[in-house]
Motif scaffolding. Structure first.
Motif, short mmCIF file in Angstrom:
data_model
loop_
_atom_site.label_atom_id
_atom_site.label_comp_id
_atom_site.label_asym_id
_atom_site.label_seq_id
_atom_site.Cartn_x
_atom_site.Cartn_y
_atom_site.Cartn_z
N ALA A 52 28.82 109.42 -122.38
CA ALA A 52 29.67 108.87 -121.66
C ALA A 52 28.56 107.83 -121.96
O ALA A 52 28.88 106.61 -121.03
CB ALA A 52 30.84 109.69 -121.01
N LEU A 56 29.36 103.63 -122.17
CA LEU A 56 29.94 102.76 -120.79
C LEU A 56 28.92 101.71 -120.88
O LEU A 56 28.88 101.04 -120.88
CB LEU A 56 30.19 103.87 -119.62
CG LEU A 56 31.63 104.02 -119.96
CD1 LEU A 56 31.26 105.58 -118.58
CD2 LEU A 56 32.66 103.27 -119.90
N ALA A 88 38.78 113.16 -113.74
CA ALA A 88 38.32 112.07 -114.70
C ALA A 88 39.17 111.10 -115.96
O ALA A 88 38.86 111.01 -117.02
CB ALA A 88 37.01 113.38 -115.79
N VAL A 91 38.09 107.75 -116.85
CA VAL A 91 36.80 107.77 -117.18
C VAL A 91 37.45 108.22 -118.93
O VAL A 91 36.65 107.37 -119.47
CB VAL A 91 35.29 108.55 -117.02
CG1 VAL A 91 35.12 108.46 -117.34
CG2 VAL A 91 35.57 108.38 -115.61
N GLU A 94 39.19 104.94 -120.05
CA GLU A 94 38.31 103.61 -119.89
C GLU A 94 37.03 103.97 -121.68
O GLU A 94 36.64 102.98 -122.39
CB GLU A 94 36.95 103.62 -119.35
CG GLU A 94 36.28 102.44 -119.44
CD GLU A 94 34.74 102.80 -118.40
OE1 GLU A 94 33.72 101.32 -118.13
OE2 GLU A 94 35.24 102.75 -117.41
N LEU A 339 32.21 113.52 -116.63
CA LEU A 339 32.11 111.90 -116.71
C LEU A 339 32.23 110.58 -115.87
O LEU A 339 31.73 109.95 -116.10
CB LEU A 339 33.39 112.31 -117.18
CG LEU A 339 34.07 113.00 -119.26
CD1 LEU A 339 35.68 113.38 -119.26
CD2 LEU A 339 33.42 111.85 -120.26
N GLN A 340 32.83 111.49 -114.44
CA GLN A 340 32.72 110.94 -113.31
C GLN A 340 31.39 110.21 -112.72
O GLN A 340 30.83 108.90 -112.85
CB GLN A 340 33.46 111.15 -112.56
CG GLN A 340 34.69 111.49 -111.94
CD GLN A 340 34.99 111.77 -110.71
OE1 GLN A 340 35.01 112.66 -110.58
NE2 GLN A 340 36.00 111.05 -110.55
N GLN A 343 30.39 107.30 -115.25
CA GLN A 343 30.87 106.40 -115.26
C GLN A 343 30.42 105.27 -113.51
O GLN A 343 30.15 103.77 -113.78
CB GLN A 343 31.99 105.87 -114.95
CG GLN A 343 33.11 105.07 -114.38
CD GLN A 343 34.43 105.24 -114.18
OE1 GLN A 343 34.75 106.07 -113.61
NE2 GLN A 343 35.52 105.17 -114.82
N TRP A 344 29.87 106.22 -112.46
CA TRP A 344 29.53 105.62 -111.80
C TRP A 344 27.90 104.47 -112.42
O TRP A 344 28.04 103.69 -111.18
CB TRP A 344 29.14 106.78 -110.26
CG TRP A 344 30.51 107.45 -109.93
CD1 TRP A 344 31.83 106.75 -109.94
CD2 TRP A 344 30.82 108.83 -109.91
NE1 TRP A 344 33.03 107.66 -109.45
CE2 TRP A 344 31.98 108.83 -109.42
CE3 TRP A 344 29.95 109.69 -109.58
CZ2 TRP A 344 32.58 109.87 -108.84
CZ3 TRP A 344 30.25 110.96 -109.05
CH2 TRP A 344 31.64 110.60 -108.20
N GLU A 347 28.50 101.72 -113.60
CA GLU A 347 28.48 100.59 -113.30
C GLU A 347 27.90 99.86 -111.98
O GLU A 347 27.62 98.79 -112.10
CB GLU A 347 29.86 101.00 -112.42
CG GLU A 347 31.31 101.39 -113.10
CD GLU A 347 32.69 101.36 -112.49
OE1 GLU A 347 33.81 101.62 -112.58
OE2 GLU A 347 32.53 102.72 -111.03
#
Length: 455
Positions: A52, A56, A88, A91, A94, A339-340, A343-344, A347
């Motif tokens: 993931a 991303l 999640a 995510v 996305e 997953l989170q 993403q964090w 970003e």
């Protein structure tokens, strides 16, 4: 310079080769700040969190080497709850995985929970939106799916059969990895190395970032069954205080059943593992008809699965998924948090990873987000892992949730990790739960029999 990534015959990719600009050509895409680095980011571990994060980051213009120690692109994590909590879902959206998951047969993870006060059965409010959800899906389906997506993402090189054996250090920070491959040792350099390699992270070991361990006073075993109907066709969790169990329907008509008893029961349980497992499930309230189902896997599990957490960053290093924090499997939160956290991280560090920002500051931002979002959840999980009965606040809320649909929806939001502990146990929620229970006790007391009173 431009960069070409050409896979070799094994399906892995060699280090990026640079192609010289023709004289007089447009060099606006040149990235001199990348000189000396083979990639912007190296990710160790191509399972859920690592794949993931690779997708991303690459979509944000980051050049990623995604290393996986196993050579099989179909490899997957075996010991897992096989459930992705609703926190999640954004995510997954996305990543563009929702249609693929549903096509693969993923099951929306609606659930009901047994307590000594009865079943908590969250339902959408009348005329309200549907309850938030994500999916139950076996890792044998999920891991190859997301790894394949990562491999097809422009900017990602999936390097199978690459096991990290050390870190490259430069000026007091990590600047790459050394990896063992079928062709021999290899050094790969990058601004940032990401450990997505599980709770026993090799990256963390080589970076000298220890884990803080918390004892789990339960042990756990699980197995997969086919043709095992569940009430309503949805997931079940049993809070037996202190023992636990769950049954989650998954893709392809498979149901995962797990039992998590107090470790005090372990010696007797081990004497006849299969018999003890089946006996435990048969004794559950509204027990699934396990004897009529087909067991399609061995009974597997672990007798020692401590919760652990470590600092999510170090100079030139970040950790995501279980490498940063391993929760209690009874809550089924690991996939969602993997997953989170991916993403964090993406970003926070994407710009700095390409040389367009301060990487130290970006890593500090990721670390703050990770702690703020997960520390409270882990604190409660560590306490509940002591295999204790519900405490007074838990008794208040869970008993009310078994009696009132609005409180049940509130519990659903917390179980889905869409709200944190402070909001879950906020004064308004506690007042609502108290009012529900007072009303219930009043309704349970029979009215006084006035026919036997004196005149």
């Amino acid at each position: 310079m431009t960069t070409a990534h050409v896979p070799d015959s094994t399906g892995t990719a060699p280090l990026p080769r640079t192609a010289p600009h023709p004289e007089g050509s447009d060099q606006r895409m040149t990235r001199p700040e990348s000189a000396g680095y083979d990639y912007d980011v190296i990710i160790s571990g191509a399972s859920l969190a690592g794949s993931a994060a690779a997708i991303l980051l690459a979509r944000r213009g980051v050049r990623v080497a995604l290393l996986e120690r196993r050579s099989d692109p179909e490899a997957y994590k075996v010991l897992c709850t096989h459930s992705i909590t609703a926190n999640a879902y954004p995510v997954l959206d996305e990543l563009g995985l929702v249609p693929a998951l549903e096509k693969a047969g993923a099951v929306r993870n609606d659930a009901r929970w047994y307590t000594r006060w009865g079943w908590i059965e969250p339902r959408a409010a009348p005329a309200g939106p549907e309850l938030p959800y994500a999916y139950n899906i076996r890792r044998s389906t999920l891991d190859p799916l997301i790894r394949s997506r990562a491999a097809k993402t422009p900017g990602v090189d999936l390097l199978l059969g690459h096991q990290v054996t050390g870190l490259v250090r430069e000026a007091g920070r990590t600047a790459g990895v050394r990896a063992s491959t079928a062709q021999g040792e290899r050094e790969i350099r990058a601004r940032l190395v990401v450990g997505a390699d599980g709770k026993d992270s090799a990256v963390a070991k080589f970076a000298g970032v220890p884990a803080r361990l918390h004892e789990n006073a339960r042990f756990g075993y699980l197995a997969h069954f086919r043709n095992l109907p569940l009430h309503g066709g949805i997931g079940h969790t049993w809070f037996l205080e202190p023992d636990m169990a769950y049954a989650f329907p998954n893709d392809d008509g498979v149901t995962v059943i797990a039992v998590l008893p107090d470790k005090k029961r372990l010696p007797a349980f081990r004497e006849d593992l299969e018999g003890s497992f089946f006996e435990f499930v048969r004794a559950l309230p509204e027990a699934p008809p396990i004897d009529a189902a087909e067991r399609i896997t061995k009974i597997i599990g672990t007798v020692n699965y401590p919760l652990h957490s470590r600092k999510p960053t170090a100079p030139g290093v970040a950790f995501i998924g279980d490498a940063a924090l391993t929760g209690d499997p009874l809550w089924g939160v690991g996939c969602g948090w993997a997953l989170q956290s991916a993403q964090w991280l993406a970003e926070a560090v994407a710009s700095a990873a390409t040389g367009r920002g301060d990487l130290n500051r970006s890593l500090a931002l990721y670390a703050r987000t990770h702690r703020r979002r997960l520390r409270g959840h882990q604190y409660l999980a560590v306490d509940f892992a002591k295999a204790r009965p519900f405490n007074p606040l838990e008794r208040l809320v869970f008993s009310a949730a078994a009696r009132d649909e609005s409180v049940a929806r509130h519990v659903h939001l917390f179980a889905s990790r869409l709200i944190g502990p402070l909001r879950f146990l906020n004064p308004v929620a506690l007042a609502k739960a108290s009012a529900v229970n007072i009303k219930h006790r009043g309704a349970a007391v029979p009215p006084a029999d006035l026919s036997h009173t004196g005149s």
